[in-house]
Design an enzyme around this catalytic site. Sequence first.
Site, PDB file in Angstrom:
ATOM      1  N   GLU A 145       0.861  -1.184   0.000  1.00  0.00           N
ATOM      2  CA  GLU A 145       0.000   0.000   0.000  1.00  0.00           C
ATOM      3  C   GLU A 145       0.898   1.235   0.000  1.00  0.00           C
ATOM      4  O   GLU A 145       1.648   1.466   0.938  1.00  0.00           O
ATOM      5  CB  GLU A 145      -0.886   0.010   1.247  1.00  0.00           C
ATOM      6  CG  GLU A 145      -1.810   1.213   1.287  1.00  0.00           C
ATOM      7  CD  GLU A 145      -2.787   1.165   2.452  1.00  0.00           C
ATOM      8  OE1 GLU A 145      -2.611   0.317   3.354  1.00  0.00           O
ATOM      9  OE2 GLU A 145      -3.718   1.985   2.452  1.00  0.00           O
ATOM     10  N   GLU A 192      -8.002  13.262  10.205  1.00  0.00           N
ATOM     11  CA  GLU A 192      -8.262  13.839   8.878  1.00  0.00           C
ATOM     12  C   GLU A 192      -9.358  14.901   8.883  1.00  0.00           C
ATOM     13  O   GLU A 192      -9.764  15.354   7.806  1.00  0.00           O
ATOM     14  CB  GLU A 192      -8.601  12.708   7.890  1.00  0.00           C
ATOM     15  CG  GLU A 192      -7.396  11.839   7.582  1.00  0.00           C
ATOM     16  CD  GLU A 192      -7.689  10.615   6.738  1.00  0.00           C
ATOM     17  OE1 GLU A 192      -6.743   9.968   6.286  1.00  0.00           O
ATOM     18  OE2 GLU A 192      -8.884  10.279   6.558  1.00  0.00           O
TER      19      GLU A 192
END
Length: 220
Positions: A93, A161
């Site tokens: 990833e 976030e």
Amino acid sequence: MSQIEPNSRPFTVLVEGNIGSGKTTFLNHFNKFEDVCVLAEPIDMWRNCKGHNLLGLLYEDIKKWSFTFQSYVQLTMLQQHLRKTACPVKLMERSIYSARICFVEKMKQDNLISHAAAAVIDKHFQWIKENTDLKVDLIVYLRTDPQTVYDRMIKRNREEEKTVSLDYLQALHQIHEDWLYHKTIFELPAEVLVLNANLDKSVINEEYSKFEPLILNKKL
Ligand code: DGT
């Protein structure tokens, strides 16, 4: 499970795409194959570097923490590239490449790191490229629209976030596009397979199934 020879290198695939493009869903789809070793992004390490949540600090004060964060990302990504696996296929990833090409470039655009700090990161990056084995066989680009990934990010509600804006995702999208789709910036360490990752979760596994032979390095 088929094993590889002790000194041979696995077929190495990088999974790249914007924040929220569905890299985890993609990796989960391929994790079920016995020939595949999945290396998820070392986000837990970024959340706990000797007790410091570097990802949290980054979004709290991006100017102050960009260099520190990026230095650690580069180290942890290098560790992933060098990690030995027993499987013939290694899926990663993200990579040291997207850290440098997408995120450091964005920081430079936004004047979040000084030219001197960017030069230090770059010196490390160049040294690593020249002196270690970062060989990659395929890049999978999970291509998305910024609005789609923004909606997903809001929905998943990751604490760190909360301050990430649509503008930021749009700019990050553009860098991914220039690098992996238009191929106009930086080098490409391998061929790129572009997949439509805007599709809904209910149909995306079907889409990914079509590309299994390519990603698993199986001749048709
Ligand atoms: P997904 O949704 O499965 O496609 O994957 P995400 O969104 O969990 O994974 P990713 O790598 O796009 O982003 C995870 C968080 O880490 C996100 O807030 C962006 C941040 N991040 C990842 N790599 C870097 C980096 O090299 N530099 C910076 N500044 N942030 C990074």
